[in-house]
Design a protein around this motif. Structure first.
Motif, PDB file in Angstrom:
ATOM      1  N   ARG A 256      -5.638  -0.267   1.247  1.00  0.00           N
ATOM      2  CA  ARG A 256      -4.577   0.663   1.652  1.00  0.00           C
ATOM      3  C   ARG A 256      -3.803   0.061   2.813  1.00  0.00           C
ATOM      4  O   ARG A 256      -4.400  -0.490   3.742  1.00  0.00           O
ATOM      5  CB  ARG A 256      -5.152   2.020   2.071  1.00  0.00           C
ATOM      6  CG  ARG A 256      -5.863   2.772   0.955  1.00  0.00           C
ATOM      7  CD  ARG A 256      -6.287   4.158   1.422  1.00  0.00           C
ATOM      8  NE  ARG A 256      -5.133   4.982   1.736  1.00  0.00           N
ATOM      9  CZ  ARG A 256      -5.223   6.234   2.193  1.00  0.00           C
ATOM     10  NH1 ARG A 256      -6.409   6.765   2.422  1.00  0.00           N
ATOM     11  NH2 ARG A 256      -4.133   6.926   2.430  1.00  0.00           N
ATOM     12  N   ALA A 257      -2.466   0.175   2.765  1.00  0.00           N
ATOM     13  CA  ALA A 257      -1.631  -0.345   3.843  1.00  0.00           C
ATOM     14  C   ALA A 257      -0.800   0.784   4.417  1.00  0.00           C
ATOM     15  O   ALA A 257      -0.397   1.709   3.700  1.00  0.00           O
ATOM     16  CB  ALA A 257      -0.718  -1.461   3.327  1.00  0.00           C
ATOM     17  N   GLU A 258      -0.530   0.713   5.717  1.00  0.00           N
ATOM     18  CA  GLU A 258       0.236   1.778   6.366  1.00  0.00           C
ATOM     19  C   GLU A 258       1.708   1.751   5.979  1.00  0.00           C
ATOM     20  O   GLU A 258       2.459   2.675   6.307  1.00  0.00           O
ATOM     21  CB  GLU A 258       0.107   1.679   7.887  1.00  0.00           C
ATOM     22  CG  GLU A 258       0.764   0.473   8.511  1.00  0.00           C
ATOM     23  CD  GLU A 258       0.698   0.502  10.032  1.00  0.00           C
ATOM     24  OE1 GLU A 258       1.653   1.028  10.638  1.00  0.00           O
ATOM     25  OE2 GLU A 258      -0.298   0.012  10.600  1.00  0.00           O
ATOM     26  N   LEU A 259       2.140   0.724   5.298  1.00  0.00           N
ATOM     27  CA  LEU A 259       3.528   0.561   4.881  1.00  0.00           C
ATOM     28  C   LEU A 259       3.526   0.099   3.437  1.00  0.00           C
ATOM     29  O   LEU A 259       2.851  -0.877   3.096  1.00  0.00           O
ATOM     30  CB  LEU A 259       4.204  -0.474   5.788  1.00  0.00           C
ATOM     31  CG  LEU A 259       5.617  -0.937   5.493  1.00  0.00           C
ATOM     32  CD1 LEU A 259       6.583   0.230   5.514  1.00  0.00           C
ATOM     33  CD2 LEU A 259       6.033  -1.986   6.527  1.00  0.00           C
ATOM     34  N   GLY A 260       4.257   0.822   2.564  1.00  0.00           N
ATOM     35  CA  GLY A 260       4.184   0.479   1.153  1.00  0.00           C
ATOM     36  C   GLY A 260       5.468   0.745   0.399  1.00  0.00           C
ATOM     37  O   GLY A 260       6.500   1.100   0.976  1.00  0.00           O
ATOM     38  N   PRO A 261       5.416   0.600  -0.920  1.00  0.00           N
ATOM     39  CA  PRO A 261       6.628   0.724  -1.739  1.00  0.00           C
ATOM     40  C   PRO A 261       7.229   2.127  -1.741  1.00  0.00           C
ATOM     41  O   PRO A 261       8.421   2.275  -2.007  1.00  0.00           O
ATOM     42  CB  PRO A 261       6.169   0.302  -3.137  1.00  0.00           C
ATOM     43  CG  PRO A 261       4.683   0.392  -3.117  1.00  0.00           C
ATOM     44  CD  PRO A 261       4.255   0.140  -1.711  1.00  0.00           C
ATOM     45  N   ARG A 262       6.442   3.160  -1.451  1.00  0.00           N
ATOM     46  CA  ARG A 262       7.026   4.504  -1.352  1.00  0.00           C
ATOM     47  C   ARG A 262       7.991   4.566  -0.164  1.00  0.00           C
ATOM     48  O   ARG A 262       9.027   5.245  -0.225  1.00  0.00           O
ATOM     49  CB  ARG A 262       5.927   5.550  -1.198  1.00  0.00           C
ATOM     50  CG  ARG A 262       4.978   5.657  -2.374  1.00  0.00           C
ATOM     51  CD  ARG A 262       5.644   6.208  -3.609  1.00  0.00           C
ATOM     52  NE  ARG A 262       4.691   6.339  -4.712  1.00  0.00           N
ATOM     53  CZ  ARG A 262       5.035   6.591  -5.972  1.00  0.00           C
ATOM     54  NH1 ARG A 262       6.310   6.751  -6.286  1.00  0.00           N
ATOM     55  NH2 ARG A 262       4.117   6.690  -6.915  1.00  0.00           N
ATOM     56  N   ASP A 263       7.645   3.873   0.931  1.00  0.00           N
ATOM     57  CA  ASP A 263       8.553   3.804   2.082  1.00  0.00           C
ATOM     58  C   ASP A 263       9.842   3.081   1.691  1.00  0.00           C
ATOM     59  O   ASP A 263      10.941   3.477   2.084  1.00  0.00           O
ATOM     60  CB  ASP A 263       7.883   3.075   3.243  1.00  0.00           C
ATOM     61  CG  ASP A 263       6.625   3.773   3.730  1.00  0.00           C
ATOM     62  OD1 ASP A 263       6.739   4.830   4.350  1.00  0.00           O
ATOM     63  OD2 ASP A 263       5.531   3.246   3.470  1.00  0.00           O
ATOM     64  N   ALA A 264       9.700   2.004   0.938  1.00  0.00           N
ATOM     65  CA  ALA A 264      10.872   1.253   0.499  1.00  0.00           C
ATOM     66  C   ALA A 264      11.758   2.088  -0.411  1.00  0.00           C
ATOM     67  O   ALA A 264      12.990   2.057  -0.298  1.00  0.00           O
ATOM     68  CB  ALA A 264      10.426  -0.025  -0.215  1.00  0.00           C
ATOM     69  N   ALA A 265      11.144   2.853  -1.316  1.00  0.00           N
ATOM     70  CA  ALA A 265      11.924   3.691  -2.231  1.00  0.00           C
ATOM     71  C   ALA A 265      12.696   4.759  -1.467  1.00  0.00           C
ATOM     72  O   ALA A 265      13.866   5.033  -1.766  1.00  0.00           O
ATOM     73  CB  ALA A 265      10.990   4.334  -3.260  1.00  0.00           C
TER      74      ALA A 265
END
Length: 290
Positions: A256-265
């Motif tokens: 799990r990462a605190e920054l991911g593709p949902r943030d990018a979307a």
């Protein structure tokens, strides 16, 4: 050590973030080693934007973790698809929204979430670089994506409406849940003495709340270095790119990462709404983009 393969050396316009940012950061990071091996469990992707989503999808399907140059993909729809695939295949995809990881902004987020300014009602942001090569198609996707991501991360509130005006500098106003608003001014100005080409001239936030105001200079903590040929800022601690690799390493270890593709979307969808607002000269309603 975590083996990482570097894939591509393209960005927006003349950018080469692989050469200038990621390779040096991987070289100095204590948990990564760069290898020329297609079986490496981690890949750093900086292929041209029109190829990026397909390339990342291929790496995800092969079970590899991905560090992706920003923007993650050309459209919010593609970002959503990559997020779904990453979840399906159990890998982490970390988009390079590294500006949110600066020490001042992390402290500001903790303060806002702890209620140090009371109930926030407005955020004002300036994100301006000086000199360098203009981005093809404008700076909203190239530069605006950073402060949009940061403001959403600071507040943790859905965006319901976007209004924007274009020009030498773009101005983006966001309406968030609970009546909170934010205004972001971003773009590129001509070269300024003492600022490296494409270097940050201004990166600051003013967060107003019911019980106080928090003002942040996100270029700090840093010191100004003067040499015979130039003046530049140097971080006194880890740079935001170094911290980005910390996030990636933690994601590889834990899944799990605190920054991911949902943030990018989310950021991409707001950028697309801002572009539409400029083109049509009207505000654009969104379906509660979180």
């Amino acid at each position: 050590m975590i083996p990482v393969r570097l894939l591509g050396e393209a960005g927006i316009g003349t950018q080469n973030h692989q050469r200038d940012m990621y390779r040096p950061a991987f070289d100095r990071h204590p948990e990564f080693t760069i290898v020329d091996d297609e079986a490496a469990p981690v890949v750093s992707v900086t292929v041209p934007l029109e190829q990026r989503a397909a390339t990342i999808e291929r790496e995800i399907r092969a079970g590899r973790h991905v560090l992706a140059d920003k923007p993650l993909a050309a459209t919010a729809e593609e970002c959503d698809r990559l997020a779904e695939l990453a979840e399906e295949h159990g890998v982490v995809v970390v988009p390079a929204h590294h500006q949110r990881l600066g020490g001042a902004l992390r402290s500001a987020k903790a303060a806002v979430r702890a209620g140090r300014v009371g109930l926030p009602w407005n955020v004002q942001c300036d994100f301006i670089v000086a000199g360098g090569d203009p981005a093809p198609g404008g700076e909203l996707l190239n530069l605006g994506l950073y402060p949009i991501d940061i403001v959403c991360d600071l507040l943790g509130l859905a965006v319901t409406r976007v209004s924007a005006t274009g020009g030498p500098l773009d101005t983006v106003q966001l309406d968030h849940d609970n009546g909170v608003t934010s205004t972001i001014v971003c773009g590129r100005v001509p070269a300024v003495q003492g600022v490296a080409p494409s270097g940050l001239l201004l990166h600051r936030y003013r967060i107003s709340g019911s019980h106080g105001v928090l003002v942040i200079d996100a270029t700090r903590p840093a010191l100004r270095v003067h040499t015979a040929t130039a003046t530049h800022q140097a971080w006194t601690g880890p740079s935001t790119v170094d911290t980005l690799l910390d996030v990636l390493a933690a994601g590889v270890r834990t899944g799990r990462a605190e920054l991911g593709p949902r943030d990018a979307a989310r950021a991409q969808r707001i950028v697309e709404a801002a572009q539409q607002s400029i083109k049509e000269n009207r505000g654009v309603a969104l379906d509660a983009v979180r």
